[in-house]
Design a protein around this motif. Structure first.
Motif, PDB file in Angstrom:
ATOM      1  N   UNK A   1      21.169 -24.523 -36.313  1.00 46.86           N
ATOM      2  CA  UNK A   1      20.661 -24.432 -37.989  1.00 46.86           C
ATOM      3  C   UNK A   1      21.755 -23.140 -38.276  1.00 46.86           C
ATOM      4  N   UNK A   2      22.734 -23.166 -37.371  1.00 46.17           N
ATOM      5  CA  UNK A   2      24.302 -23.096 -38.157  1.00 46.17           C
ATOM      6  C   UNK A   2      24.814 -24.155 -39.451  1.00 46.17           C
ATOM      7  N   UNK A   3      24.818 -24.804 -39.080  1.00 49.03           N
ATOM      8  CA  UNK A   3      24.734 -25.461 -40.747  1.00 49.03           C
ATOM      9  C   UNK A   3      24.338 -25.297 -41.758  1.00 49.03           C
TER      10      UNK A   3
ATOM     11  N   UNK B   1      16.787 -21.852 -49.331  1.00 50.68           N
ATOM     12  CA  UNK B   1      16.220 -20.506 -48.917  1.00 50.68           C
ATOM     13  C   UNK B   1      14.847 -20.789 -48.336  1.00 50.68           C
ATOM     14  N   UNK B   2      14.315 -22.090 -49.178  1.00 54.52           N
ATOM     15  CA  UNK B   2      13.157 -22.419 -48.932  1.00 54.52           C
ATOM     16  C   UNK B   2      13.208 -22.365 -47.803  1.00 54.52           C
ATOM     17  N   UNK B   3      13.881 -23.662 -47.516  1.00 50.09           N
ATOM     18  CA  UNK B   3      13.463 -24.137 -46.345  1.00 50.09           C
ATOM     19  C   UNK B   3      13.656 -23.063 -44.885  1.00 50.09           C
ATOM     20  N   UNK B   4      14.932 -22.321 -45.387  1.00 51.03           N
ATOM     21  CA  UNK B   4      14.520 -21.565 -43.899  1.00 51.03           C
ATOM     22  C   UNK B   4      13.227 -20.493 -44.158  1.00 51.03           C
TER      23      UNK B   4
ATOM     24  N   UNK C   1      25.576 -21.908 -42.309  1.00 52.49           N
ATOM     25  CA  UNK C   1      26.860 -21.768 -43.013  1.00 52.49           C
ATOM     26  C   UNK C   1      27.091 -22.201 -44.604  1.00 52.49           C
ATOM     27  N   UNK C   2      26.344 -22.965 -45.204  1.00 45.34           N
ATOM     28  CA  UNK C   2      25.880 -24.594 -45.694  1.00 45.34           C
ATOM     29  C   UNK C   2      25.598 -23.051 -47.053  1.00 45.34           C
ATOM     30  N   UNK C   3      24.781 -22.345 -46.476  1.00 48.09           N
ATOM     31  CA  UNK C   3      23.532 -21.319 -47.322  1.00 48.09           C
ATOM     32  C   UNK C   3      24.485 -20.320 -47.622  1.00 48.09           C
ATOM     33  N   UNK C   4      25.481 -19.766 -46.780  1.00 50.95           N
ATOM     34  CA  UNK C   4      26.553 -18.679 -47.403  1.00 50.95           C
ATOM     35  C   UNK C   4      27.532 -19.028 -47.862  1.00 50.95           C
ATOM     36  N   UNK C   5      28.154 -20.517 -47.897  1.00 49.61           N
ATOM     37  CA  UNK C   5      29.063 -20.664 -48.795  1.00 49.61           C
ATOM     38  C   UNK C   5      28.937 -21.434 -50.138  1.00 49.61           C
ATOM     39  N   UNK C   6      28.099 -21.673 -50.092  1.00 45.74           N
ATOM     40  CA  UNK C   6      27.275 -21.533 -51.642  1.00 45.74           C
ATOM     41  C   UNK C   6      26.600 -20.420 -52.057  1.00 45.74           C
ATOM     42  N   UNK C   7      26.330 -19.413 -51.766  1.00 45.15           N
ATOM     43  CA  UNK C   7      25.824 -18.069 -52.090  1.00 45.15           C
ATOM     44  C   UNK C   7      27.417 -17.443 -52.494  1.00 45.15           C
ATOM     45  N   UNK C   8      28.263 -17.669 -51.364  1.00 43.57           N
ATOM     46  CA  UNK C   8      29.249 -16.769 -52.254  1.00 43.57           C
ATOM     47  C   UNK C   8      30.129 -17.539 -53.032  1.00 43.57           C
ATOM     48  N   UNK C   9      30.326 -18.716 -53.819  1.00 41.05           N
ATOM     49  CA  UNK C   9      30.630 -19.343 -54.283  1.00 41.05           C
ATOM     50  C   UNK C   9      30.357 -19.072 -55.892  1.00 41.05           C
ATOM     51  N   UNK C  10      28.530 -18.748 -55.602  1.00 40.86           N
ATOM     52  CA  UNK C  10      27.963 -18.587 -56.795  1.00 40.86           C
ATOM     53  C   UNK C  10      27.767 -17.262 -56.964  1.00 40.86           C
ATOM     54  N   UNK C  11      28.237 -15.601 -56.407  1.00 34.61           N
ATOM     55  CA  UNK C  11      28.334 -14.129 -56.673  1.00 34.61           C
ATOM     56  C   UNK C  11      29.673 -13.997 -56.974  1.00 34.61           C
ATOM     57  N   UNK C  12      29.765 -12.952 -58.062  1.00 39.67           N
ATOM     58  CA  UNK C  12      30.974 -12.261 -58.134  1.00 39.67           C
ATOM     59  C   UNK C  12      30.883 -11.304 -57.404  1.00 39.67           C
ATOM     60  N   UNK C  13      32.153 -10.941 -57.285  1.00 41.79           N
ATOM     61  CA  UNK C  13      32.415  -9.463 -56.764  1.00 41.79           C
ATOM     62  C   UNK C  13      31.876  -8.223 -56.580  1.00 41.79           C
TER      63      UNK C  13
END
Length: 108
Positions: free
Chosen positions: A70-72, A54-57, A75-87
């Protein structure tokens, strides 16, 4: 050298959750305590990684780059965020996107 583990913590789980965690620990040849400790530490590392992304962005480090470059990181941020979030967190984010008129991404 491994640090001394001297502060026990007790918490309750449903029977189903305990069985699921015990099974996962057994698959890895670990005790339930060691498995849960590792899970907590990994989640801390994931949270730190998300913060750094997030800081990088936000710092504009990628502002001058082409969208494809910036796509990689996105995508990494999206995947990490989804893993960390509850439904429930995901539902809240989708509702906020709807409120702002941005269609949320859903798998097709």
């Amino acid at each position: 050298m491994r640090s001394l583990l001297e502060r026990p913590i007790t918490f309750r789980l449903s029977d189903a959750a305990r069985r699921r965690y015990e099974g996962a620990a057994a698959e890895r040849g670990m005790t339930l305590s060691a498995y849960l400790r590792d899970r907590l530490e990994v989640d801390d590392q994931v949270a730190e990684h998300i913060s750094q992304l997030r800081l990088t962005l936000m710092d504009g480090g990628v502002a001058d780059q082409a969208p494809a470059s910036i796509l990689p990181i996105l995508l990494e941020l999206l995947l990490l965020s989804r893993r960390h979030c509850s439904p429930g967190d995901m539902r809240a984010v989708h509702l906020e996107l709807d409120r702002q008129g941005v269609p949320p991404w859903t798998p097709t």
